[in-house]
Design a protein around this motif. Structure first.
Motif, PDB file in Angstrom:
ATOM      1  N   ARG A 113      16.701  13.586  -2.596  1.00  8.54           N
ATOM      2  CA  ARG A 113      15.818  14.336  -1.697  1.00  8.54           C
ATOM      3  C   ARG A 113      14.627  14.859  -2.494  1.00  8.54           C
ATOM      4  O   ARG A 113      14.790  15.421  -3.573  1.00  8.54           O
ATOM      5  CB  ARG A 113      16.581  15.496  -1.063  1.00  8.54           C
ATOM      6  CG  ARG A 113      15.728  16.459  -0.245  1.00  8.54           C
ATOM      7  CD  ARG A 113      16.588  17.564   0.360  1.00  8.54           C
ATOM      8  NE  ARG A 113      17.430  18.191  -0.652  1.00  8.54           N
ATOM      9  CZ  ARG A 113      18.480  18.966  -0.383  1.00  8.54           C
ATOM     10  NH1 ARG A 113      18.831  19.189   0.869  1.00  8.54           N
ATOM     11  NH2 ARG A 113      19.184  19.504  -1.360  1.00  8.54           N
ATOM     12  N   SER A 115      10.959  17.184  -1.955  1.00  8.24           N
ATOM     13  CA  SER A 115      10.204  18.070  -1.067  1.00  8.24           C
ATOM     14  C   SER A 115       8.895  18.468  -1.728  1.00  8.24           C
ATOM     15  O   SER A 115       8.849  18.653  -2.951  1.00  8.24           O
ATOM     16  CB  SER A 115      11.015  19.336  -0.753  1.00  8.24           C
ATOM     17  OG  SER A 115      12.261  19.033  -0.162  1.00  8.24           O
ATOM     18  N   SER A 122       4.591  20.981   4.778  1.00 11.48           N
ATOM     19  CA  SER A 122       5.711  20.748   3.868  1.00 11.48           C
ATOM     20  C   SER A 122       6.463  19.511   4.330  1.00 11.48           C
ATOM     21  O   SER A 122       6.734  19.355   5.528  1.00 11.48           O
ATOM     22  CB  SER A 122       6.661  21.947   3.861  1.00 11.48           C
ATOM     23  OG  SER A 122       6.003  23.107   3.381  1.00 11.48           O
ATOM     24  N   VAL A 124       9.675  16.507   3.568  1.00 14.67           N
ATOM     25  CA  VAL A 124      10.958  16.167   2.955  1.00 14.67           C
ATOM     26  C   VAL A 124      11.120  14.657   3.052  1.00 14.67           C
ATOM     27  O   VAL A 124      10.903  14.069   4.125  1.00 14.67           O
ATOM     28  CB  VAL A 124      12.132  16.871   3.658  1.00 14.67           C
ATOM     29  CG1 VAL A 124      13.465  16.379   3.088  1.00 14.67           C
ATOM     30  CG2 VAL A 124      12.021  18.375   3.517  1.00 14.67           C
ATOM     31  N   GLN A 138       8.508  16.615   8.476  1.00 17.81           N
ATOM     32  CA  GLN A 138       7.533  17.556   7.950  1.00 17.81           C
ATOM     33  C   GLN A 138       7.392  18.750   8.884  1.00 17.81           C
ATOM     34  O   GLN A 138       7.755  18.696  10.066  1.00 17.81           O
ATOM     35  CB  GLN A 138       6.174  16.880   7.744  1.00 17.81           C
ATOM     36  CG  GLN A 138       5.505  16.377   9.010  1.00 17.81           C
ATOM     37  CD  GLN A 138       4.330  15.468   8.703  1.00 17.81           C
ATOM     38  OE1 GLN A 138       4.479  14.453   8.001  1.00 17.81           O
ATOM     39  NE2 GLN A 138       3.145  15.806   9.211  1.00 17.81           N
ATOM     40  N   THR A 169      16.701  21.340   5.684  1.00 26.12           N
ATOM     41  CA  THR A 169      15.818  21.542   4.532  1.00 26.12           C
ATOM     42  C   THR A 169      14.466  22.082   4.982  1.00 26.12           C
ATOM     43  O   THR A 169      13.924  23.023   4.371  1.00 26.12           O
ATOM     44  CB  THR A 169      15.620  20.219   3.763  1.00 26.12           C
ATOM     45  OG1 THR A 169      16.899  19.718   3.350  1.00 26.12           O
ATOM     46  CG2 THR A 169      14.751  20.432   2.540  1.00 26.12           C
ATOM     47  N   THR A 173      12.856  25.753   4.128  1.00 25.12           N
ATOM     48  CA  THR A 173      11.525  25.855   3.530  1.00 25.12           C
ATOM     49  C   THR A 173      10.643  26.787   4.345  1.00 25.12           C
ATOM     50  O   THR A 173       9.912  27.622   3.786  1.00 25.12           O
ATOM     51  CB  THR A 173      10.878  24.459   3.451  1.00 25.12           C
ATOM     52  OG1 THR A 173      11.676  23.613   2.623  1.00 25.12           O
ATOM     53  CG2 THR A 173       9.474  24.537   2.881  1.00 25.12           C
TER      54      THR A 173
END
Length: 217
Positions: A113, A115, A122, A124, A138, A169, A173
């Protein structure tokens, strides 16, 4: 977010979507917003949180450019009678929201993974150990909320928990960056995943784009 009106939710979604896609700032209209997207098959979009027959017929009558999209927060059967020839229907969408919380998603064996964040977005990326694409997604940051966008899993890697990994994730974030609310528009397939992760459906969304036949131009 039970106290938030649909129009406010739609505007929050737009504010993140334009960051995610690098589109123009939304232009206020009496019925909603217009956004210049600038792609050959997606030149612009009109977003109507509460479409009425009068407003929609006026927009349709004034549209001549192929690649113009309508995003209508209503059931398909309610709005289709108000558009004429040349308008094509995309798959249904669902506006969803979620109260964000810290997440600690485990990485399934055999995957990596990555990021990163750039320009308010952001991302991933999940790949196999030998670098093959498996899943991605995203979020665009817009104040105290984020908009989740472009979540996808490669066909050969589905049903392995990768969609949930990407979403958790991204949610973590967003929370760490100070956001407390998430918004997205999901497909019928994605809706099941998002619901299992605590997302609530707030409205159906009908998507139409203008692609007239040569005879109709």
């Amino acid at each position: 977010m039970p106290e938030t009106r649909l129009g406010e939710l739609v505007r929050m979604w737009i504010d993140g979507w334009v960051v995610s896609r690098g589109s123009s700032d939304p232009i206020d209209e009496p019925w909603g917003w217009t956004i210049d997207v600038g792609q050959p098959k997606h030149v612009a979009r009109h977003v109507l949180p509460e479409p009425t027959e009068a407003d929609l017929r006026k927009i349709v009558a004034a549209t001549s450019a192929p690649g113009t999209w309508l995003k209508l927060f209503a059931e398909e059967q309610a709005v289709l009678p108000w558009v004429g020839p040349g308008w094509r229907c995309d798959s249904p969408g669902f506006l969803m929201s979620c109260h964000l919380a810290p997440e600690s998603p485990d990485l399934p064996a055999g995957y990596t993974r990555t990021s990163w964040t750039r320009g308010g977005v952001s991302r991933v990326l999940v790949r196999t150990r030998d670098g093959h694409f498996a899943a991605r997604g995203q979020i665009a940051h817009a104040g105290t909320h984020v908009v989740v966008d472009q979540v996808e899993t490669a066909a050969e890697h589905r049903r392995k928990g990768l969609g949930g990994l990407v979403m958790r994730t991204l949610q973590s974030t967003a929370y760490e960056a100070g956001a407390r609310t998430g918004l997205l528009v999901g497909t019928p397939e994605g809706r099941a995943l998002y619901s299992s992760l605590g997302w609530t459906t707030r409205s159906p969304m009908t998507s139409l784009w203008y692609e007239p036949t040569d005879a109709a131009r």
